[in-house]
Write an enzyme that holds these catalytic residues in place. Structure first.
Site, PDB file in Angstrom:
ATOM      1  N   ARG A   1       3.158   0.899 -43.495  1.00 51.92           N
ATOM      2  CA  ARG A   1       4.203   0.630 -42.108  1.00 51.92           C
ATOM      3  C   ARG A   1       3.939   1.648 -40.811  1.00 51.92           C
ATOM      4  O   ARG A   1       4.957   1.842 -40.215  1.00 51.92           O
ATOM      5  CB  ARG A   1       5.517   1.159 -42.776  1.00 51.92           C
ATOM      6  CG  ARG A   1       6.021   0.013 -43.679  1.00 51.92           C
ATOM      7  CD  ARG A   1       7.640   0.111 -44.035  1.00 51.92           C
ATOM      8  NE  ARG A   1       8.171  -0.913 -45.069  1.00 51.92           N
ATOM      9  CZ  ARG A   1       8.122  -0.905 -46.504  1.00 51.92           C
ATOM     10  NH1 ARG A   1       7.906   0.596 -46.700  1.00 51.92           N
ATOM     11  NH2 ARG A   1       8.615  -1.756 -47.147  1.00 51.92           N
TER      12      ARG A   1
ATOM     13  N   LYS B   1      -1.718  -3.487 -27.532  1.00 48.90           N
ATOM     14  CA  LYS B   1      -1.547  -4.897 -28.024  1.00 48.90           C
ATOM     15  C   LYS B   1      -2.709  -4.907 -29.190  1.00 48.90           C
ATOM     16  O   LYS B   1      -3.748  -4.531 -29.025  1.00 48.90           O
ATOM     17  CB  LYS B   1      -2.126  -6.121 -27.187  1.00 48.90           C
ATOM     18  CG  LYS B   1      -0.860  -6.477 -26.159  1.00 48.90           C
ATOM     19  CD  LYS B   1      -1.312  -7.665 -25.261  1.00 48.90           C
ATOM     20  CE  LYS B   1      -0.168  -8.296 -24.527  1.00 48.90           C
ATOM     21  NZ  LYS B   1      -0.390  -9.277 -23.757  1.00 48.90           N
TER      22      LYS B   1
ATOM     23  N   GLU C   1     -12.646  -8.995 -16.707  1.00 46.75           N
ATOM     24  CA  GLU C   1     -11.467  -8.343 -16.942  1.00 46.75           C
ATOM     25  C   GLU C   1     -11.074  -7.411 -15.665  1.00 46.75           C
ATOM     26  O   GLU C   1      -9.952  -7.347 -15.144  1.00 46.75           O
ATOM     27  CB  GLU C   1     -11.177  -7.664 -18.203  1.00 46.75           C
ATOM     28  CG  GLU C   1     -11.187  -8.635 -19.312  1.00 46.75           C
ATOM     29  CD  GLU C   1      -9.692  -9.376 -19.375  1.00 46.75           C
ATOM     30  OE1 GLU C   1      -8.883  -9.185 -18.601  1.00 46.75           O
ATOM     31  OE2 GLU C   1      -9.662 -10.052 -20.390  1.00 46.75           O
TER      32      GLU C   1
ATOM     33  N   LYS D   1      -3.465  -0.949 -15.154  1.00 49.58           N
ATOM     34  CA  LYS D   1      -3.131  -1.298 -16.553  1.00 49.58           C
ATOM     35  C   LYS D   1      -2.248  -0.342 -17.066  1.00 49.58           C
ATOM     36  O   LYS D   1      -0.992  -0.904 -17.557  1.00 49.58           O
ATOM     37  CB  LYS D   1      -4.286  -1.290 -17.690  1.00 49.58           C
ATOM     38  CG  LYS D   1      -3.880  -1.815 -19.207  1.00 49.58           C
ATOM     39  CD  LYS D   1      -3.825  -3.391 -19.075  1.00 49.58           C
ATOM     40  CE  LYS D   1      -3.259  -3.638 -20.628  1.00 49.58           C
ATOM     41  NZ  LYS D   1      -4.713  -4.008 -21.567  1.00 49.58           N
TER      42      LYS D   1
ATOM     43  N   GLU E   1       5.899  -6.788 -22.956  1.00 47.19           N
ATOM     44  CA  GLU E   1       5.322  -8.285 -21.971  1.00 47.19           C
ATOM     45  C   GLU E   1       6.666  -9.018 -21.730  1.00 47.19           C
ATOM     46  O   GLU E   1       6.798 -10.145 -22.068  1.00 47.19           O
ATOM     47  CB  GLU E   1       4.301  -8.851 -22.786  1.00 47.19           C
ATOM     48  CG  GLU E   1       3.721  -9.874 -21.916  1.00 47.19           C
ATOM     49  CD  GLU E   1       2.507 -10.580 -22.368  1.00 47.19           C
ATOM     50  OE1 GLU E   1       2.363 -11.719 -22.786  1.00 47.19           O
ATOM     51  OE2 GLU E   1       1.466  -9.569 -22.734  1.00 47.19           O
TER      52      GLU E   1
ATOM     53  N   ARG F   1       4.176  -7.555 -17.509  1.00 45.08           N
ATOM     54  CA  ARG F   1       2.888  -7.422 -18.057  1.00 45.08           C
ATOM     55  C   ARG F   1       2.175  -8.832 -18.489  1.00 45.08           C
ATOM     56  O   ARG F   1       1.099  -8.765 -18.331  1.00 45.08           O
ATOM     57  CB  ARG F   1       3.167  -6.601 -19.183  1.00 45.08           C
ATOM     58  CG  ARG F   1       1.812  -6.388 -20.364  1.00 45.08           C
ATOM     59  CD  ARG F   1       1.984  -5.637 -21.493  1.00 45.08           C
ATOM     60  NE  ARG F   1       0.770  -5.285 -22.115  1.00 45.08           N
ATOM     61  CZ  ARG F   1       0.524  -4.703 -22.919  1.00 45.08           C
ATOM     62  NH1 ARG F   1       1.443  -3.657 -23.659  1.00 45.08           N
ATOM     63  NH2 ARG F   1      -0.703  -4.520 -23.605  1.00 45.08           N
TER      64      ARG F   1
ATOM     65  N   ASN G   1      -2.460 -11.469 -17.819  1.00 41.96           N
ATOM     66  CA  ASN G   1      -2.757 -12.630 -18.525  1.00 41.96           C
ATOM     67  C   ASN G   1      -3.639 -13.797 -17.631  1.00 41.96           C
ATOM     68  O   ASN G   1      -3.558 -15.201 -18.147  1.00 41.96           O
ATOM     69  CB  ASN G   1      -1.974 -13.303 -19.615  1.00 41.96           C
ATOM     70  CG  ASN G   1      -1.557 -12.384 -20.732  1.00 41.96           C
ATOM     71  OD1 ASN G   1      -2.511 -11.974 -21.506  1.00 41.96           O
ATOM     72  ND2 ASN G   1      -0.248 -12.349 -20.923  1.00 41.96           N
TER      73      ASN G   1
ATOM     74  N   HIS H   1      -5.949 -16.298 -18.962  1.00 41.69           N
ATOM     75  CA  HIS H   1      -6.131 -16.445 -20.273  1.00 41.69           C
ATOM     76  C   HIS H   1      -5.383 -17.321 -21.007  1.00 41.69           C
ATOM     77  O   HIS H   1      -5.856 -17.888 -22.050  1.00 41.69           O
ATOM     78  CB  HIS H   1      -5.249 -15.042 -20.877  1.00 41.69           C
ATOM     79  CG  HIS H   1      -5.972 -13.832 -20.346  1.00 41.69           C
ATOM     80  ND1 HIS H   1      -6.360 -13.436 -19.102  1.00 41.69           N
ATOM     81  CD2 HIS H   1      -6.672 -12.767 -21.393  1.00 41.69           C
ATOM     82  CE1 HIS H   1      -7.005 -12.204 -19.694  1.00 41.69           C
ATOM     83  NE2 HIS H   1      -7.233 -11.881 -20.794  1.00 41.69           N
TER      84      HIS H   1
ATOM     85  N   HIS I   1      -7.890 -19.018 -23.504  1.00 41.28           N
ATOM     86  CA  HIS I   1      -7.630 -19.085 -24.835  1.00 41.28           C
ATOM     87  C   HIS I   1      -7.967 -20.561 -25.529  1.00 41.28           C
ATOM     88  O   HIS I   1      -8.534 -20.579 -26.545  1.00 41.28           O
ATOM     89  CB  HIS I   1      -6.226 -18.357 -25.311  1.00 41.28           C
ATOM     90  CG  HIS I   1      -6.399 -17.017 -25.246  1.00 41.28           C
ATOM     91  ND1 HIS I   1      -5.000 -16.416 -25.162  1.00 41.28           N
ATOM     92  CD2 HIS I   1      -7.201 -16.002 -24.761  1.00 41.28           C
ATOM     93  CE1 HIS I   1      -5.202 -14.999 -25.247  1.00 41.28           C
ATOM     94  NE2 HIS I   1      -6.413 -14.907 -24.645  1.00 41.28           N
TER      95      HIS I   1
ATOM     96  N   HIS J   1     -15.198 -13.738 -24.760  1.00 43.01           N
ATOM     97  CA  HIS J   1     -13.616 -13.649 -24.108  1.00 43.01           C
ATOM     98  C   HIS J   1     -13.547 -13.585 -22.702  1.00 43.01           C
ATOM     99  O   HIS J   1     -13.037 -14.511 -21.750  1.00 43.01           O
ATOM    100  CB  HIS J   1     -12.792 -12.445 -24.921  1.00 43.01           C
ATOM    101  CG  HIS J   1     -11.441 -12.561 -24.365  1.00 43.01           C
ATOM    102  ND1 HIS J   1     -10.392 -13.392 -24.319  1.00 43.01           N
ATOM    103  CD2 HIS J   1     -10.773 -11.569 -23.360  1.00 43.01           C
ATOM    104  CE1 HIS J   1      -9.352 -13.109 -23.717  1.00 43.01           C
ATOM    105  NE2 HIS J   1      -9.448 -11.747 -23.098  1.00 43.01           N
TER     106      HIS J   1
END
Length: 550
Positions: A310, A332, A374, A416, A426, A430, A434, A437, A441, A454
């Site tokens: 955990r 993330k 990026e 960032k 997000e 935030r 993306n 993206h 993606h 990527h």
């Protein structure tokens, strides 16, 4: 409104200039900052009132906004000639190019950025705001923010998000920013440290040369003399043994976990490999995990750390440009699913990020270019001066100039860190990170994970986003061509595969940003200003996909 592409040389004045919207707190912050730094505080609006003997609202009534702006420019041109002042400017002071140039040349410019909701709460009962004396002042405030936010960002040396923090904390952050004023020509052997401000989850990003050898940066985060390092078959032969030996020499027991290299291995099988090793070696809750590798290793290790027992501590040592400027910062973590990228994961912050610029010397040209995608993103979404710097220095990055690389990494991480500090999970701003993206993606998923890197998919996706922004009337064709030229010079793809509108829509419908069944697109209102919207006509989207696919 155009913003000058040139930044004047600063004179050594000791001045600090605060810019931002009405209600951002420039006067309150400025007075306290000046007192703490032993400088003289001046409010440009108050100075105008002193010189005219009347209130700002009266000048607006008699001379109109243009008359006031002329008076404001005269005052600013006079004030910037002074030394060691903290100058709080009016919200519209940055609208005139001459004012922007004068402010930039004569002080460190700080943009105090607040969201429209907070600005409205602070100004709605203030009847001395001439520009808000309209039938719908809330809508007018939103309009002014959208107009001015990219200008504030472009003129500023630093952006400070005011948020809900106390003025004392804000001042402390401001002073730290000012004292750490970044210089593109700073000696490359100097380590630079940034802070990601997340209250009790705050952490530092260390950026510099040969930091992987700086054991002192790690030891404070390994209090119980035991650590597990997760790497891959490409990075491990280069750096794992040296790092393990250094740790062992300091009395730390090291457990190594080496995974196959590639996006296609960012899955539950690799995650279970990590769990198996941790359980077999009875790693405890106080055993940190170190991610030694690129974005895939960072995401896998972070998710394993978030879920094993955990939650155990983890440390990021990113070895690719993409990971150093993006995936290692912000918490993330996750794995891919056959139906979608990064669909399973958690927000889980590292203890520290150690970005060793020297590790980029062993990176392939293809991976380096993927990381540059990026880097360019930050300029496009919120940092126009950085975009201009990239246009001037992209060849230096491709040639792996250490000084240029370190500057690009620091600037990217600053952007960032500011966004993550304001919106960790997000829920708003935030999501702007993306850009490209949603399309990217879809490309990665359709072609098979690992076929397109990527960063390559993000590059093609960013051009799609720019093209769609043009079709919505936000960007000009010149803006799109300018963006495309920079990606082309970087050796990145500017067209995606021809999948067909229906396939793209199907894959983009699995995106994490989908809300109430609607795809939310990250687009560009202007270069340096991103926006989130779900109001995109299917006809325009189809035209973009047709135009930007090959």
């Amino acid at each position: 409104m155009t913003i000058s592409n040139t930044s004047p040389e600063k004179r050594t004045s000791g001045n600090i200039v605060l810019v931002g919207m009405m209600g951002a707190g420039k006067t309150t912050v400025g007075r306290m900052l000046a007192k703490q730094l032993g400088k003289t505080f001046i409010d440009s609006d108050e100075e105008i009132q002193k010189r005219t003997g009347v209130k700002i609202s009266h000048i607006f009534d008699v001379e109109g906004e243009e008359g006031f702006r002329q008076r404001e420019s005269c005052v600013i041109q006079d004030l910037v000639k002074l030394d060691n002042i903290v100058l709080a400017t009016g919200g519209g002071a940055v609208l005139k190019p001459d004012n922007r140039a004068a402010l930039q040349a004569n002080g460190i410019v700080i943009y105090l950025k607040s969201g429209v909701h907070d600005l409205w709460q602070r100004t709605r009962h203030d009847h001395n705001r001439p520009l808000l004396q309209t039938a719908n002042p809330r809508a007018r405030l939103q309009e002014l923010f959208e107009q001015r936010d990219p200008i504030y960002s472009a003129v500023a040396d630093h952006v400070i998000h005011t948020g809900k923090q106390s003025v004392q904390i804000l001042i402390a952050r401001l002073i730290k920013k000012i004292s750490a004023q970044d210089q593109p020509r700073q000696a490359i052997h100097t380590m630079q440290t940034l802070n990601v401000g997340l209250a009790e989850r705050s952490y530092q990003i260390h950026i510099g040369q040969n930091l992987i050898r700086r054991i002192d940066l790690l030891l404070k985060h390994i209090p119980h003399k035991r650590v597990a390092i997760v790497s891959n078959t490409t990075v491990a032969p280069l750096y794992l043994e040296g790092l393990s030996n250094t740790l062992a020499a300091n009395g730390i027991q090291v457990q190594s976990i080496v995974l196959p290299d590639g996006e296609q291995y960012k899955n539950s099988e690799s995650l279970n490999t990590i769990y198996d090793a941790l359980l077999s070696n009875r790693c405890e809750r106080n055993t940190p995990l170190i991610a030694l590798g690129g974005g895939v290793i960072g995401d896998l290790t972070g998710y394993a750390a978030a879920t094993y027992l955990r939650g155990v501590p983890f440390i990021q040592i990113p070895t690719t440009l993409l990971a150093q400027v993006d995936s290692s910062v912000g918490g993330k973590t996750g794995i891919n699913h056959p139906l979608g990228k990064n669909m399973i994961g958690a927000f889980y912050q590292p203890q520290v990020v150690i970005a060793d610029v020297a590790t980029l010397n062993t990176l392939s040209d293809k991976e380096l270019r993927a990381g540059i995608a990026e880097v360019i993103k930050y300029g496009l979404i919120r940092d126009l001066p950085f975009l201009e710097w990239l246009e001037q220095n992209i060849e230096k990055l491709l040639q792996r100039d250490p000084e240029a690389l370190q500057y690009a990494i620091v600037r990217s991480c600053q952007n960032k860190a500011e966004v993550v500090g304001a919106d960790e999970r997000e829920s708003g701003e935030r999501a702007l990170l993306n850009l490209g993206h949603t399309f990217g993606h879809a490309i990665e998923n359709a072609m098979g994970y690992g076929v397109w890197l990527h960063g390559e998919a993000v590059a093609a996706g960013t051009i799609m986003a720019a093209d769609l922004s043009r079709r919505l009337g936000w960007l000009t064709q010149q803006d799109v061509e300018r963006t495309k030229k920079l990606f082309t010079r970087s050796g990145l793809p500017v067209q995606g595969p021809r999948l067909g509108t229906e396939k793209y829509m199907q894959l983009m419908g699995l995106d994490k940003k989908v809300v109430d069944g609607k795809i939310r697109f990250i687009l560009l209102k202007a270069l340096g200003q991103a926006v989130i919207t779900d109001e995109v006509a299917i006809e325009l989207l189809g035209q973009t996909l047709e135009s930007c696919s090959v």
